[in-house]
Structures are given as structure tokens and as C-alpha cells.
Design an enzyme around this catalytic site. Structure first.
Site, PDB file in Angstrom:
ATOM      1  N   GLY A  10       0.890  -1.259  -0.047  1.00  0.00           N
ATOM      2  CA  GLY A  10      -0.070   0.146  -0.058  1.00  0.00           C
ATOM      3  C   GLY A  10       0.776   1.328  -0.035  1.00  0.00           C
ATOM      4  O   GLY A  10       1.975   1.533   0.507  1.00  0.00           O
ATOM      5  N   ARG A  71       0.650  -4.780  -4.925  1.00  0.00           N
ATOM      6  CA  ARG A  71       0.730  -6.085  -4.115  1.00  0.00           C
ATOM      7  C   ARG A  71       1.230  -7.333  -4.625  1.00  0.00           C
ATOM      8  O   ARG A  71       0.912  -8.414  -4.073  1.00  0.00           O
ATOM      9  CB  ARG A  71      -0.611  -6.149  -3.367  1.00  0.00           C
ATOM     10  CG  ARG A  71      -0.932  -5.048  -2.415  1.00  0.00           C
ATOM     11  CD  ARG A  71      -2.057  -5.356  -1.524  1.00  0.00           C
ATOM     12  NE  ARG A  71      -2.400  -3.973  -0.672  1.00  0.00           N
ATOM     13  CZ  ARG A  71      -2.003  -3.627   0.265  1.00  0.00           C
ATOM     14  NH1 ARG A  71      -0.764  -3.988   0.581  1.00  0.00           N
ATOM     15  NH2 ARG A  71      -2.459  -2.316   0.789  1.00  0.00           N
ATOM     16  N   THR A 124       4.566   1.602   6.613  1.00  0.00           N
ATOM     17  CA  THR A 124       3.561   1.190   6.696  1.00  0.00           C
ATOM     18  C   THR A 124       2.696   2.023   7.400  1.00  0.00           C
ATOM     19  O   THR A 124       2.999   2.448   8.583  1.00  0.00           O
ATOM     20  CB  THR A 124       3.342  -0.407   7.209  1.00  0.00           C
ATOM     21  OG1 THR A 124       1.825  -0.306   7.189  1.00  0.00           O
ATOM     22  CG2 THR A 124       3.879  -0.418   8.325  1.00  0.00           C
ATOM     23  N   ILE A 125       1.403   2.487   7.021  1.00  0.00           N
ATOM     24  CA  ILE A 125       0.679   3.373   7.993  1.00  0.00           C
ATOM     25  C   ILE A 125       0.128   2.576   9.101  1.00  0.00           C
ATOM     26  O   ILE A 125       0.017   3.292   9.973  1.00  0.00           O
ATOM     27  CB  ILE A 125      -0.554   3.957   7.159  1.00  0.00           C
ATOM     28  CG1 ILE A 125      -1.396   3.165   6.700  1.00  0.00           C
ATOM     29  CG2 ILE A 125      -0.157   4.979   5.795  1.00  0.00           C
ATOM     30  CD1 ILE A 125      -2.938   3.754   6.696  1.00  0.00           C
ATOM     31  N   ASP A 128       3.185  -1.417  12.076  1.00  0.00           N
ATOM     32  CA  ASP A 128       3.096  -2.473  12.996  1.00  0.00           C
ATOM     33  C   ASP A 128       4.489  -3.245  12.667  1.00  0.00           C
ATOM     34  O   ASP A 128       4.378  -4.711  12.954  1.00  0.00           O
ATOM     35  CB  ASP A 128       1.866  -3.410  12.768  1.00  0.00           C
ATOM     36  CG  ASP A 128       1.572  -3.649  11.288  1.00  0.00           C
ATOM     37  OD1 ASP A 128       2.514  -3.270  10.451  1.00  0.00           O
ATOM     38  OD2 ASP A 128       0.689  -4.331  11.043  1.00  0.00           O
ATOM     39  N   MET A 168      -8.224   2.921   9.140  1.00  0.00           N
ATOM     40  CA  MET A 168      -7.365   1.713   8.892  1.00  0.00           C
ATOM     41  C   MET A 168      -6.654   0.848   9.850  1.00  0.00           C
ATOM     42  O   MET A 168      -6.450   1.530  10.952  1.00  0.00           O
ATOM     43  CB  MET A 168      -6.304   1.940   7.472  1.00  0.00           C
ATOM     44  CG  MET A 168      -6.990   2.111   6.212  1.00  0.00           C
ATOM     45  SD  MET A 168      -5.798   2.300   5.081  1.00  0.00           S
ATOM     46  CE  MET A 168      -6.829   2.310   3.716  1.00  0.00           C
ATOM     47  N   GLY A 169      -6.152  -0.354   9.890  1.00  0.00           N
ATOM     48  CA  GLY A 169      -5.652  -0.985  10.594  1.00  0.00           C
ATOM     49  C   GLY A 169      -5.989  -2.583  10.551  1.00  0.00           C
ATOM     50  O   GLY A 169      -6.999  -2.868  11.115  1.00  0.00           O
ATOM     51  N   HIS A 274      -8.857   5.288   2.085  1.00  0.00           N
ATOM     52  CA  HIS A 274      -7.887   5.733   1.594  1.00  0.00           C
ATOM     53  C   HIS A 274      -7.368   7.226   1.925  1.00  0.00           C
ATOM     54  O   HIS A 274      -6.460   7.509   1.482  1.00  0.00           O
ATOM     55  CB  HIS A 274      -7.656   5.433   0.113  1.00  0.00           C
ATOM     56  CG  HIS A 274      -7.762   3.780   0.133  1.00  0.00           C
ATOM     57  ND1 HIS A 274      -8.988   3.161   0.170  1.00  0.00           N
ATOM     58  CD2 HIS A 274      -6.776   2.928  -0.077  1.00  0.00           C
ATOM     59  CE1 HIS A 274      -8.609   1.722  -0.003  1.00  0.00           C
ATOM     60  NE2 HIS A 274      -7.421   1.683   0.177  1.00  0.00           N
ATOM     61  N   LEU A 275      -8.289   8.038   2.281  1.00  0.00           N
ATOM     62  CA  LEU A 275      -7.912   9.338   2.765  1.00  0.00           C
ATOM     63  C   LEU A 275      -6.756   9.188   3.735  1.00  0.00           C
ATOM     64  O   LEU A 275      -5.790  10.309   3.686  1.00  0.00           O
ATOM     65  CB  LEU A 275      -9.000  10.009   3.333  1.00  0.00           C
ATOM     66  CG  LEU A 275     -10.458  10.456   2.568  1.00  0.00           C
ATOM     67  CD1 LEU A 275     -11.229  11.176   3.685  1.00  0.00           C
ATOM     68  CD2 LEU A 275      -9.781  11.646   1.626  1.00  0.00           C
ATOM     69  N   GLN A 276      -6.552   8.188   4.480  1.00  0.00           N
ATOM     70  CA  GLN A 276      -5.468   8.105   5.352  1.00  0.00           C
ATOM     71  C   GLN A 276      -4.113   7.891   4.966  1.00  0.00           C
ATOM     72  O   GLN A 276      -3.238   7.999   5.235  1.00  0.00           O
ATOM     73  CB  GLN A 276      -5.630   7.043   6.216  1.00  0.00           C
ATOM     74  CG  GLN A 276      -7.092   7.398   7.129  1.00  0.00           C
ATOM     75  CD  GLN A 276      -7.724   5.882   8.054  1.00  0.00           C
ATOM     76  OE1 GLN A 276      -7.324   5.697   8.877  1.00  0.00           O
ATOM     77  NE2 GLN A 276      -8.452   5.376   7.069  1.00  0.00           N
TER      78      GLN A 276
END
Ligand code: F6P
Length: 343
Positions: A10, A71, A124-125, A128, A168-169, A274-276
Site C-alpha cells: 500500500g 501487491r 506502513t501506515i 506494525d 485503517m488497521g 484511503h484518505l489516510q
């Protein structure tokens, strides 16, 4: 020396800052730089082009990635790693900088184990990856959540509503936790800690009882709530790394609907999606993407491979690639408990 750069998985704000950091330092060291298009897809297909100083000019504030991403997973392709190595050799590439999260970096590790020099950069947003205190894109994603919560507070308060905000998460709740704490959420629901629909409803009743006539609930997309079966397909289409598209499962929608049914409180849902991941990176993401990108170029130039520069105790430290992909870093209990103070 000729190095290549690839961005996989992503996208995240700050990828271009990292690409610029790698390329500019490589040019300074007298190295040539190839850009691999669209992540591992370009590495398999031989879609590479030379980056020149003008290719990376003006990209520091840009979101997305000038190289494109995908991906695609070479580990799922017949002879995938061998094909990537052949492509690199055909283009006279001596080493690769792979910028990505656990999926991309697992492939990078495989490539390194297969004998091709690779240095990683953590992105990665979801925030983790293990070992590192910083992943490109997380800070910007949290900023987006906070801005959204600030806006949602005023409308929630005006209408005395419950606002469910899905963030997200996939496996972890870092974005929800950080965004929820900084944005003053009244309840933060993340994959690490189980709650039931009844407990959430209870929380809302208690707030009303305390005279608080609106509530903001942040829920991470990967949450599986006891007592709540999301509308979407449980077993949807999976990508090459085995992930389902969580936004289609619609945990936020399902939670909002069930809470309204259960409590009678008027409820609305916002899915930030996906704004994030879009838009300009925050200063922190730019600075650390730059620092790690520059270090990655230096490591490859010095002949060090199978490693990744990370942030540890506020400094740039180099560790083995295996260290960052060994486990998923989860939100610890004490941080989660902090959220409960403000419910
Ligand atoms: O892995 C990062 C992530 O942002 C997850 O939080 C989210 O589930 C996923 O990517 C969405 O990916 P896509 O861009 O494929 O919809």
C-alpha cells in the site's frame, strides 16, 4: 555502482521523500540509480528506468510514489525470486533498496537470503513492523484521523449523535489508537483488545447518563466484534499476500447500524479509508523518510545488505531485515488503557 529502488504494498505519504533520500545520496556517492516500476511487479517483468537528478526534483512534498506500487508477491510466482535476480542482473543492478511493510520486506528478506544484496526501508501506515519506532506514513495517517475527529466533534455535538469512525488497521490498532487519543475519541476499538457490542452500548448509555449527549467511537477496520457480524463477505477475494479487502467487510457500518438499533441513539458512520494514505506527508514523515532513505543508500554503497535502517531511541540504527518482519508489533495494554481515561 548501480542501485535500484522499489516501493511495494500500500502506498503511504513519505515514500517519495524516501526515494529522493536514497537517490540524492547515491548520486552524491557517485552511484547510478534505477527505479523499479510498480513494486515487485516491475522487478519480475523487468520494468525499470534510470532515475536522474531531475527525476527526483520537487517530489519531497508529494504523496503516493513516483515509482508506482503493487501487491505483487514474487514468492507466489514460479521461480519468482530467481526471475527478480535475473532482471536485476540484466539491468546491471548491484543492489536494491526495497521500501515497504511486512509483505514487501519479507520478499526483500527472501531475495537477500537467495544471495542478492537488498537493504530495506520501513513503510506502513499501520505502524506494525517490529523493532522500529518509525514507519513511513503513520504520522500522516494519524494526522488525517485527528483532523477528521476534530470536524466530526462539532457536527456530533450539534446533532447529539453517535459518530462511528472507521480507520485503517488490519491486524493492529496503531492508527486508531494514535488518532483516537489525539483527536479525543470517547471509545477506541482496536483488534488487540476484544469488546462486545453490549459493552459498547453500555459505554454509550453511561455517557448519556453523565449528561454527555454525543459520542465519537473510533473503530479499526480489522476489528472482529463479538455480537456483530459485518454485512460484507467474511471470506472475500484475497490479494497475493493472503489479505482480504477489509473496507468491504464494513465493520464501521455494521457497528453503527447495530448500535442505533440497540440504543435508539441516532448514529452516523464515516469511513476514512484511503484518505489516510493520500496527500502530502507530515514533516515527521518527510524527515525520517529522508534520514532512512539516505542511510539505505550509504549501506548499499558500503556493501552492507540484508539489513534495514530503523529508528530506535530516536536514532538511526541498522538491524537485520529478519528483525523487522519477525513479528507484528501490537498496541500495548498501557497505551490502550489510556484511552479509557477519556471515555
Ligand atoms: O497495509 C496497509 C493498509 O493501509 C491497511 O491498513 C489496509 O487494510 C490496506 O492497506 C488497504 O489496502 P488497499 O490499498 O489494497 O485497499
Amino acid at each position: 555502482m548501480r542501485i535500484a529502488i522499489l516501493t511495494g504494498g500500500g502506498d503511504a505519504p513519505g515514500l517519495n521523500a524516501a526515494i529522493r533520500g536514497v537517490a540524492r545520496r547515491a548520486f552524491q556517492l557517485g552511484d547510478r540509480v534505477m527505479g523499479v516500476k510498480n513494486g515487485w511487479a516491475g522487478a519480475l517483468e523487468g520494468d525499470l528506468e534510470e532515475l536522474r537528478p531531475e527525476s527526483v526534483r520537487g517530489i519531497l512534498p508529494l504523496g503516493g510514489t513516483i515509482l508506482g506500487t503493487s501487491r505483487t508477491n514474487p514468492l507466489k510466482e514460479p521461480d519468482g525470486l530467481k526471475r527478480v535476480i535475473n532482471v536485476m542482473r540484466r539491468h546491471a543492478v548491484d543492489g536494491l533498496v526495497a521500501i515497504g511493510g511486512d509483505d514487501t520486506l519479507s520478499v526483500a528478506r527472501g531475495l537477500s537470503d537467495a544471495g542478492f544484496p537488498v537493504v530495506g526501508v520501513p513503510k506502513t501506515i499501520d505502524n506494525d513492523l517490529s523493532a522500529t519506532e518509525f514507519c513511513i506514513g503513520f504520522d500522516t495517517a494519524v494526522t488525517v484521523v485527528v483532523e477528521a475527529l476534530d470536524r466530526l466533534h462539532t457536527t456530533a455535538s450539534a446533532h447529539h449523535r453517535v459518530m462511528v469512525v472507521e480507520v485503517m488497521g488490519r491486524d493492529t490498532g496503531w492508527v486508531g489508537m494514535g488518532g483516537g487519543l489525539a483527536g479525543g475519541a470517547d471509545l477506541i476499538i482496536i483488534p488487540e483488545f476484544e469488546v462486545s457490542l453490549g459493552e459498547v452500548a453500555e459505554h454509550l448509555y453511561r455517557r448519556r447518563g453523565d449528561g454527555k449527549d454525543f459520542s465519537i467511537i473510533v473503530v479499526a477496520e480489522g476489528v472482529k466484534l463479538a455480537g456483530l457480524a459485518p454485512e460484507g463477505e467474511e471470506e472475500g477475494k484475497k490479494d497475493a499476500f493472503g489479505h482480504v479487502q477489509l473496507s468491504k467487510l464494513g465493520v464501521g457500518d455494521a457497528l453503527a447500524r447495530r448500535l442505533e438499533e440497540e440504543t435508539g441513539f441516532e448514529t452516523r458512520v464515516t469511513v476514512l479509508g484511503h484518505l489516510q494514505r493520500g496527500g502530502s506527508p507530515s514533516p515527521l514523515d518527510r524527515i525520517w523518510a529522508t534520514r532512512l532513505g539516505v542511510t539505505a543508500a550509504e549501506l548499499l554503497h558500503a556493501g552492507k545488505a540484508g539489513v534495514i535502517p530503523i529508528r530506535r531511541n530516536g536514532d538511526v540504527v541498522t538491524v537485520a531485515l529478519a528483525e523487522v518482519v519477525s513479528e507484528t508489533r501490537r498496541v500495548p495494554r498501557d497505551l490502550y488503557d489510556l484511552g479509557a481515561v477519556f471515555g
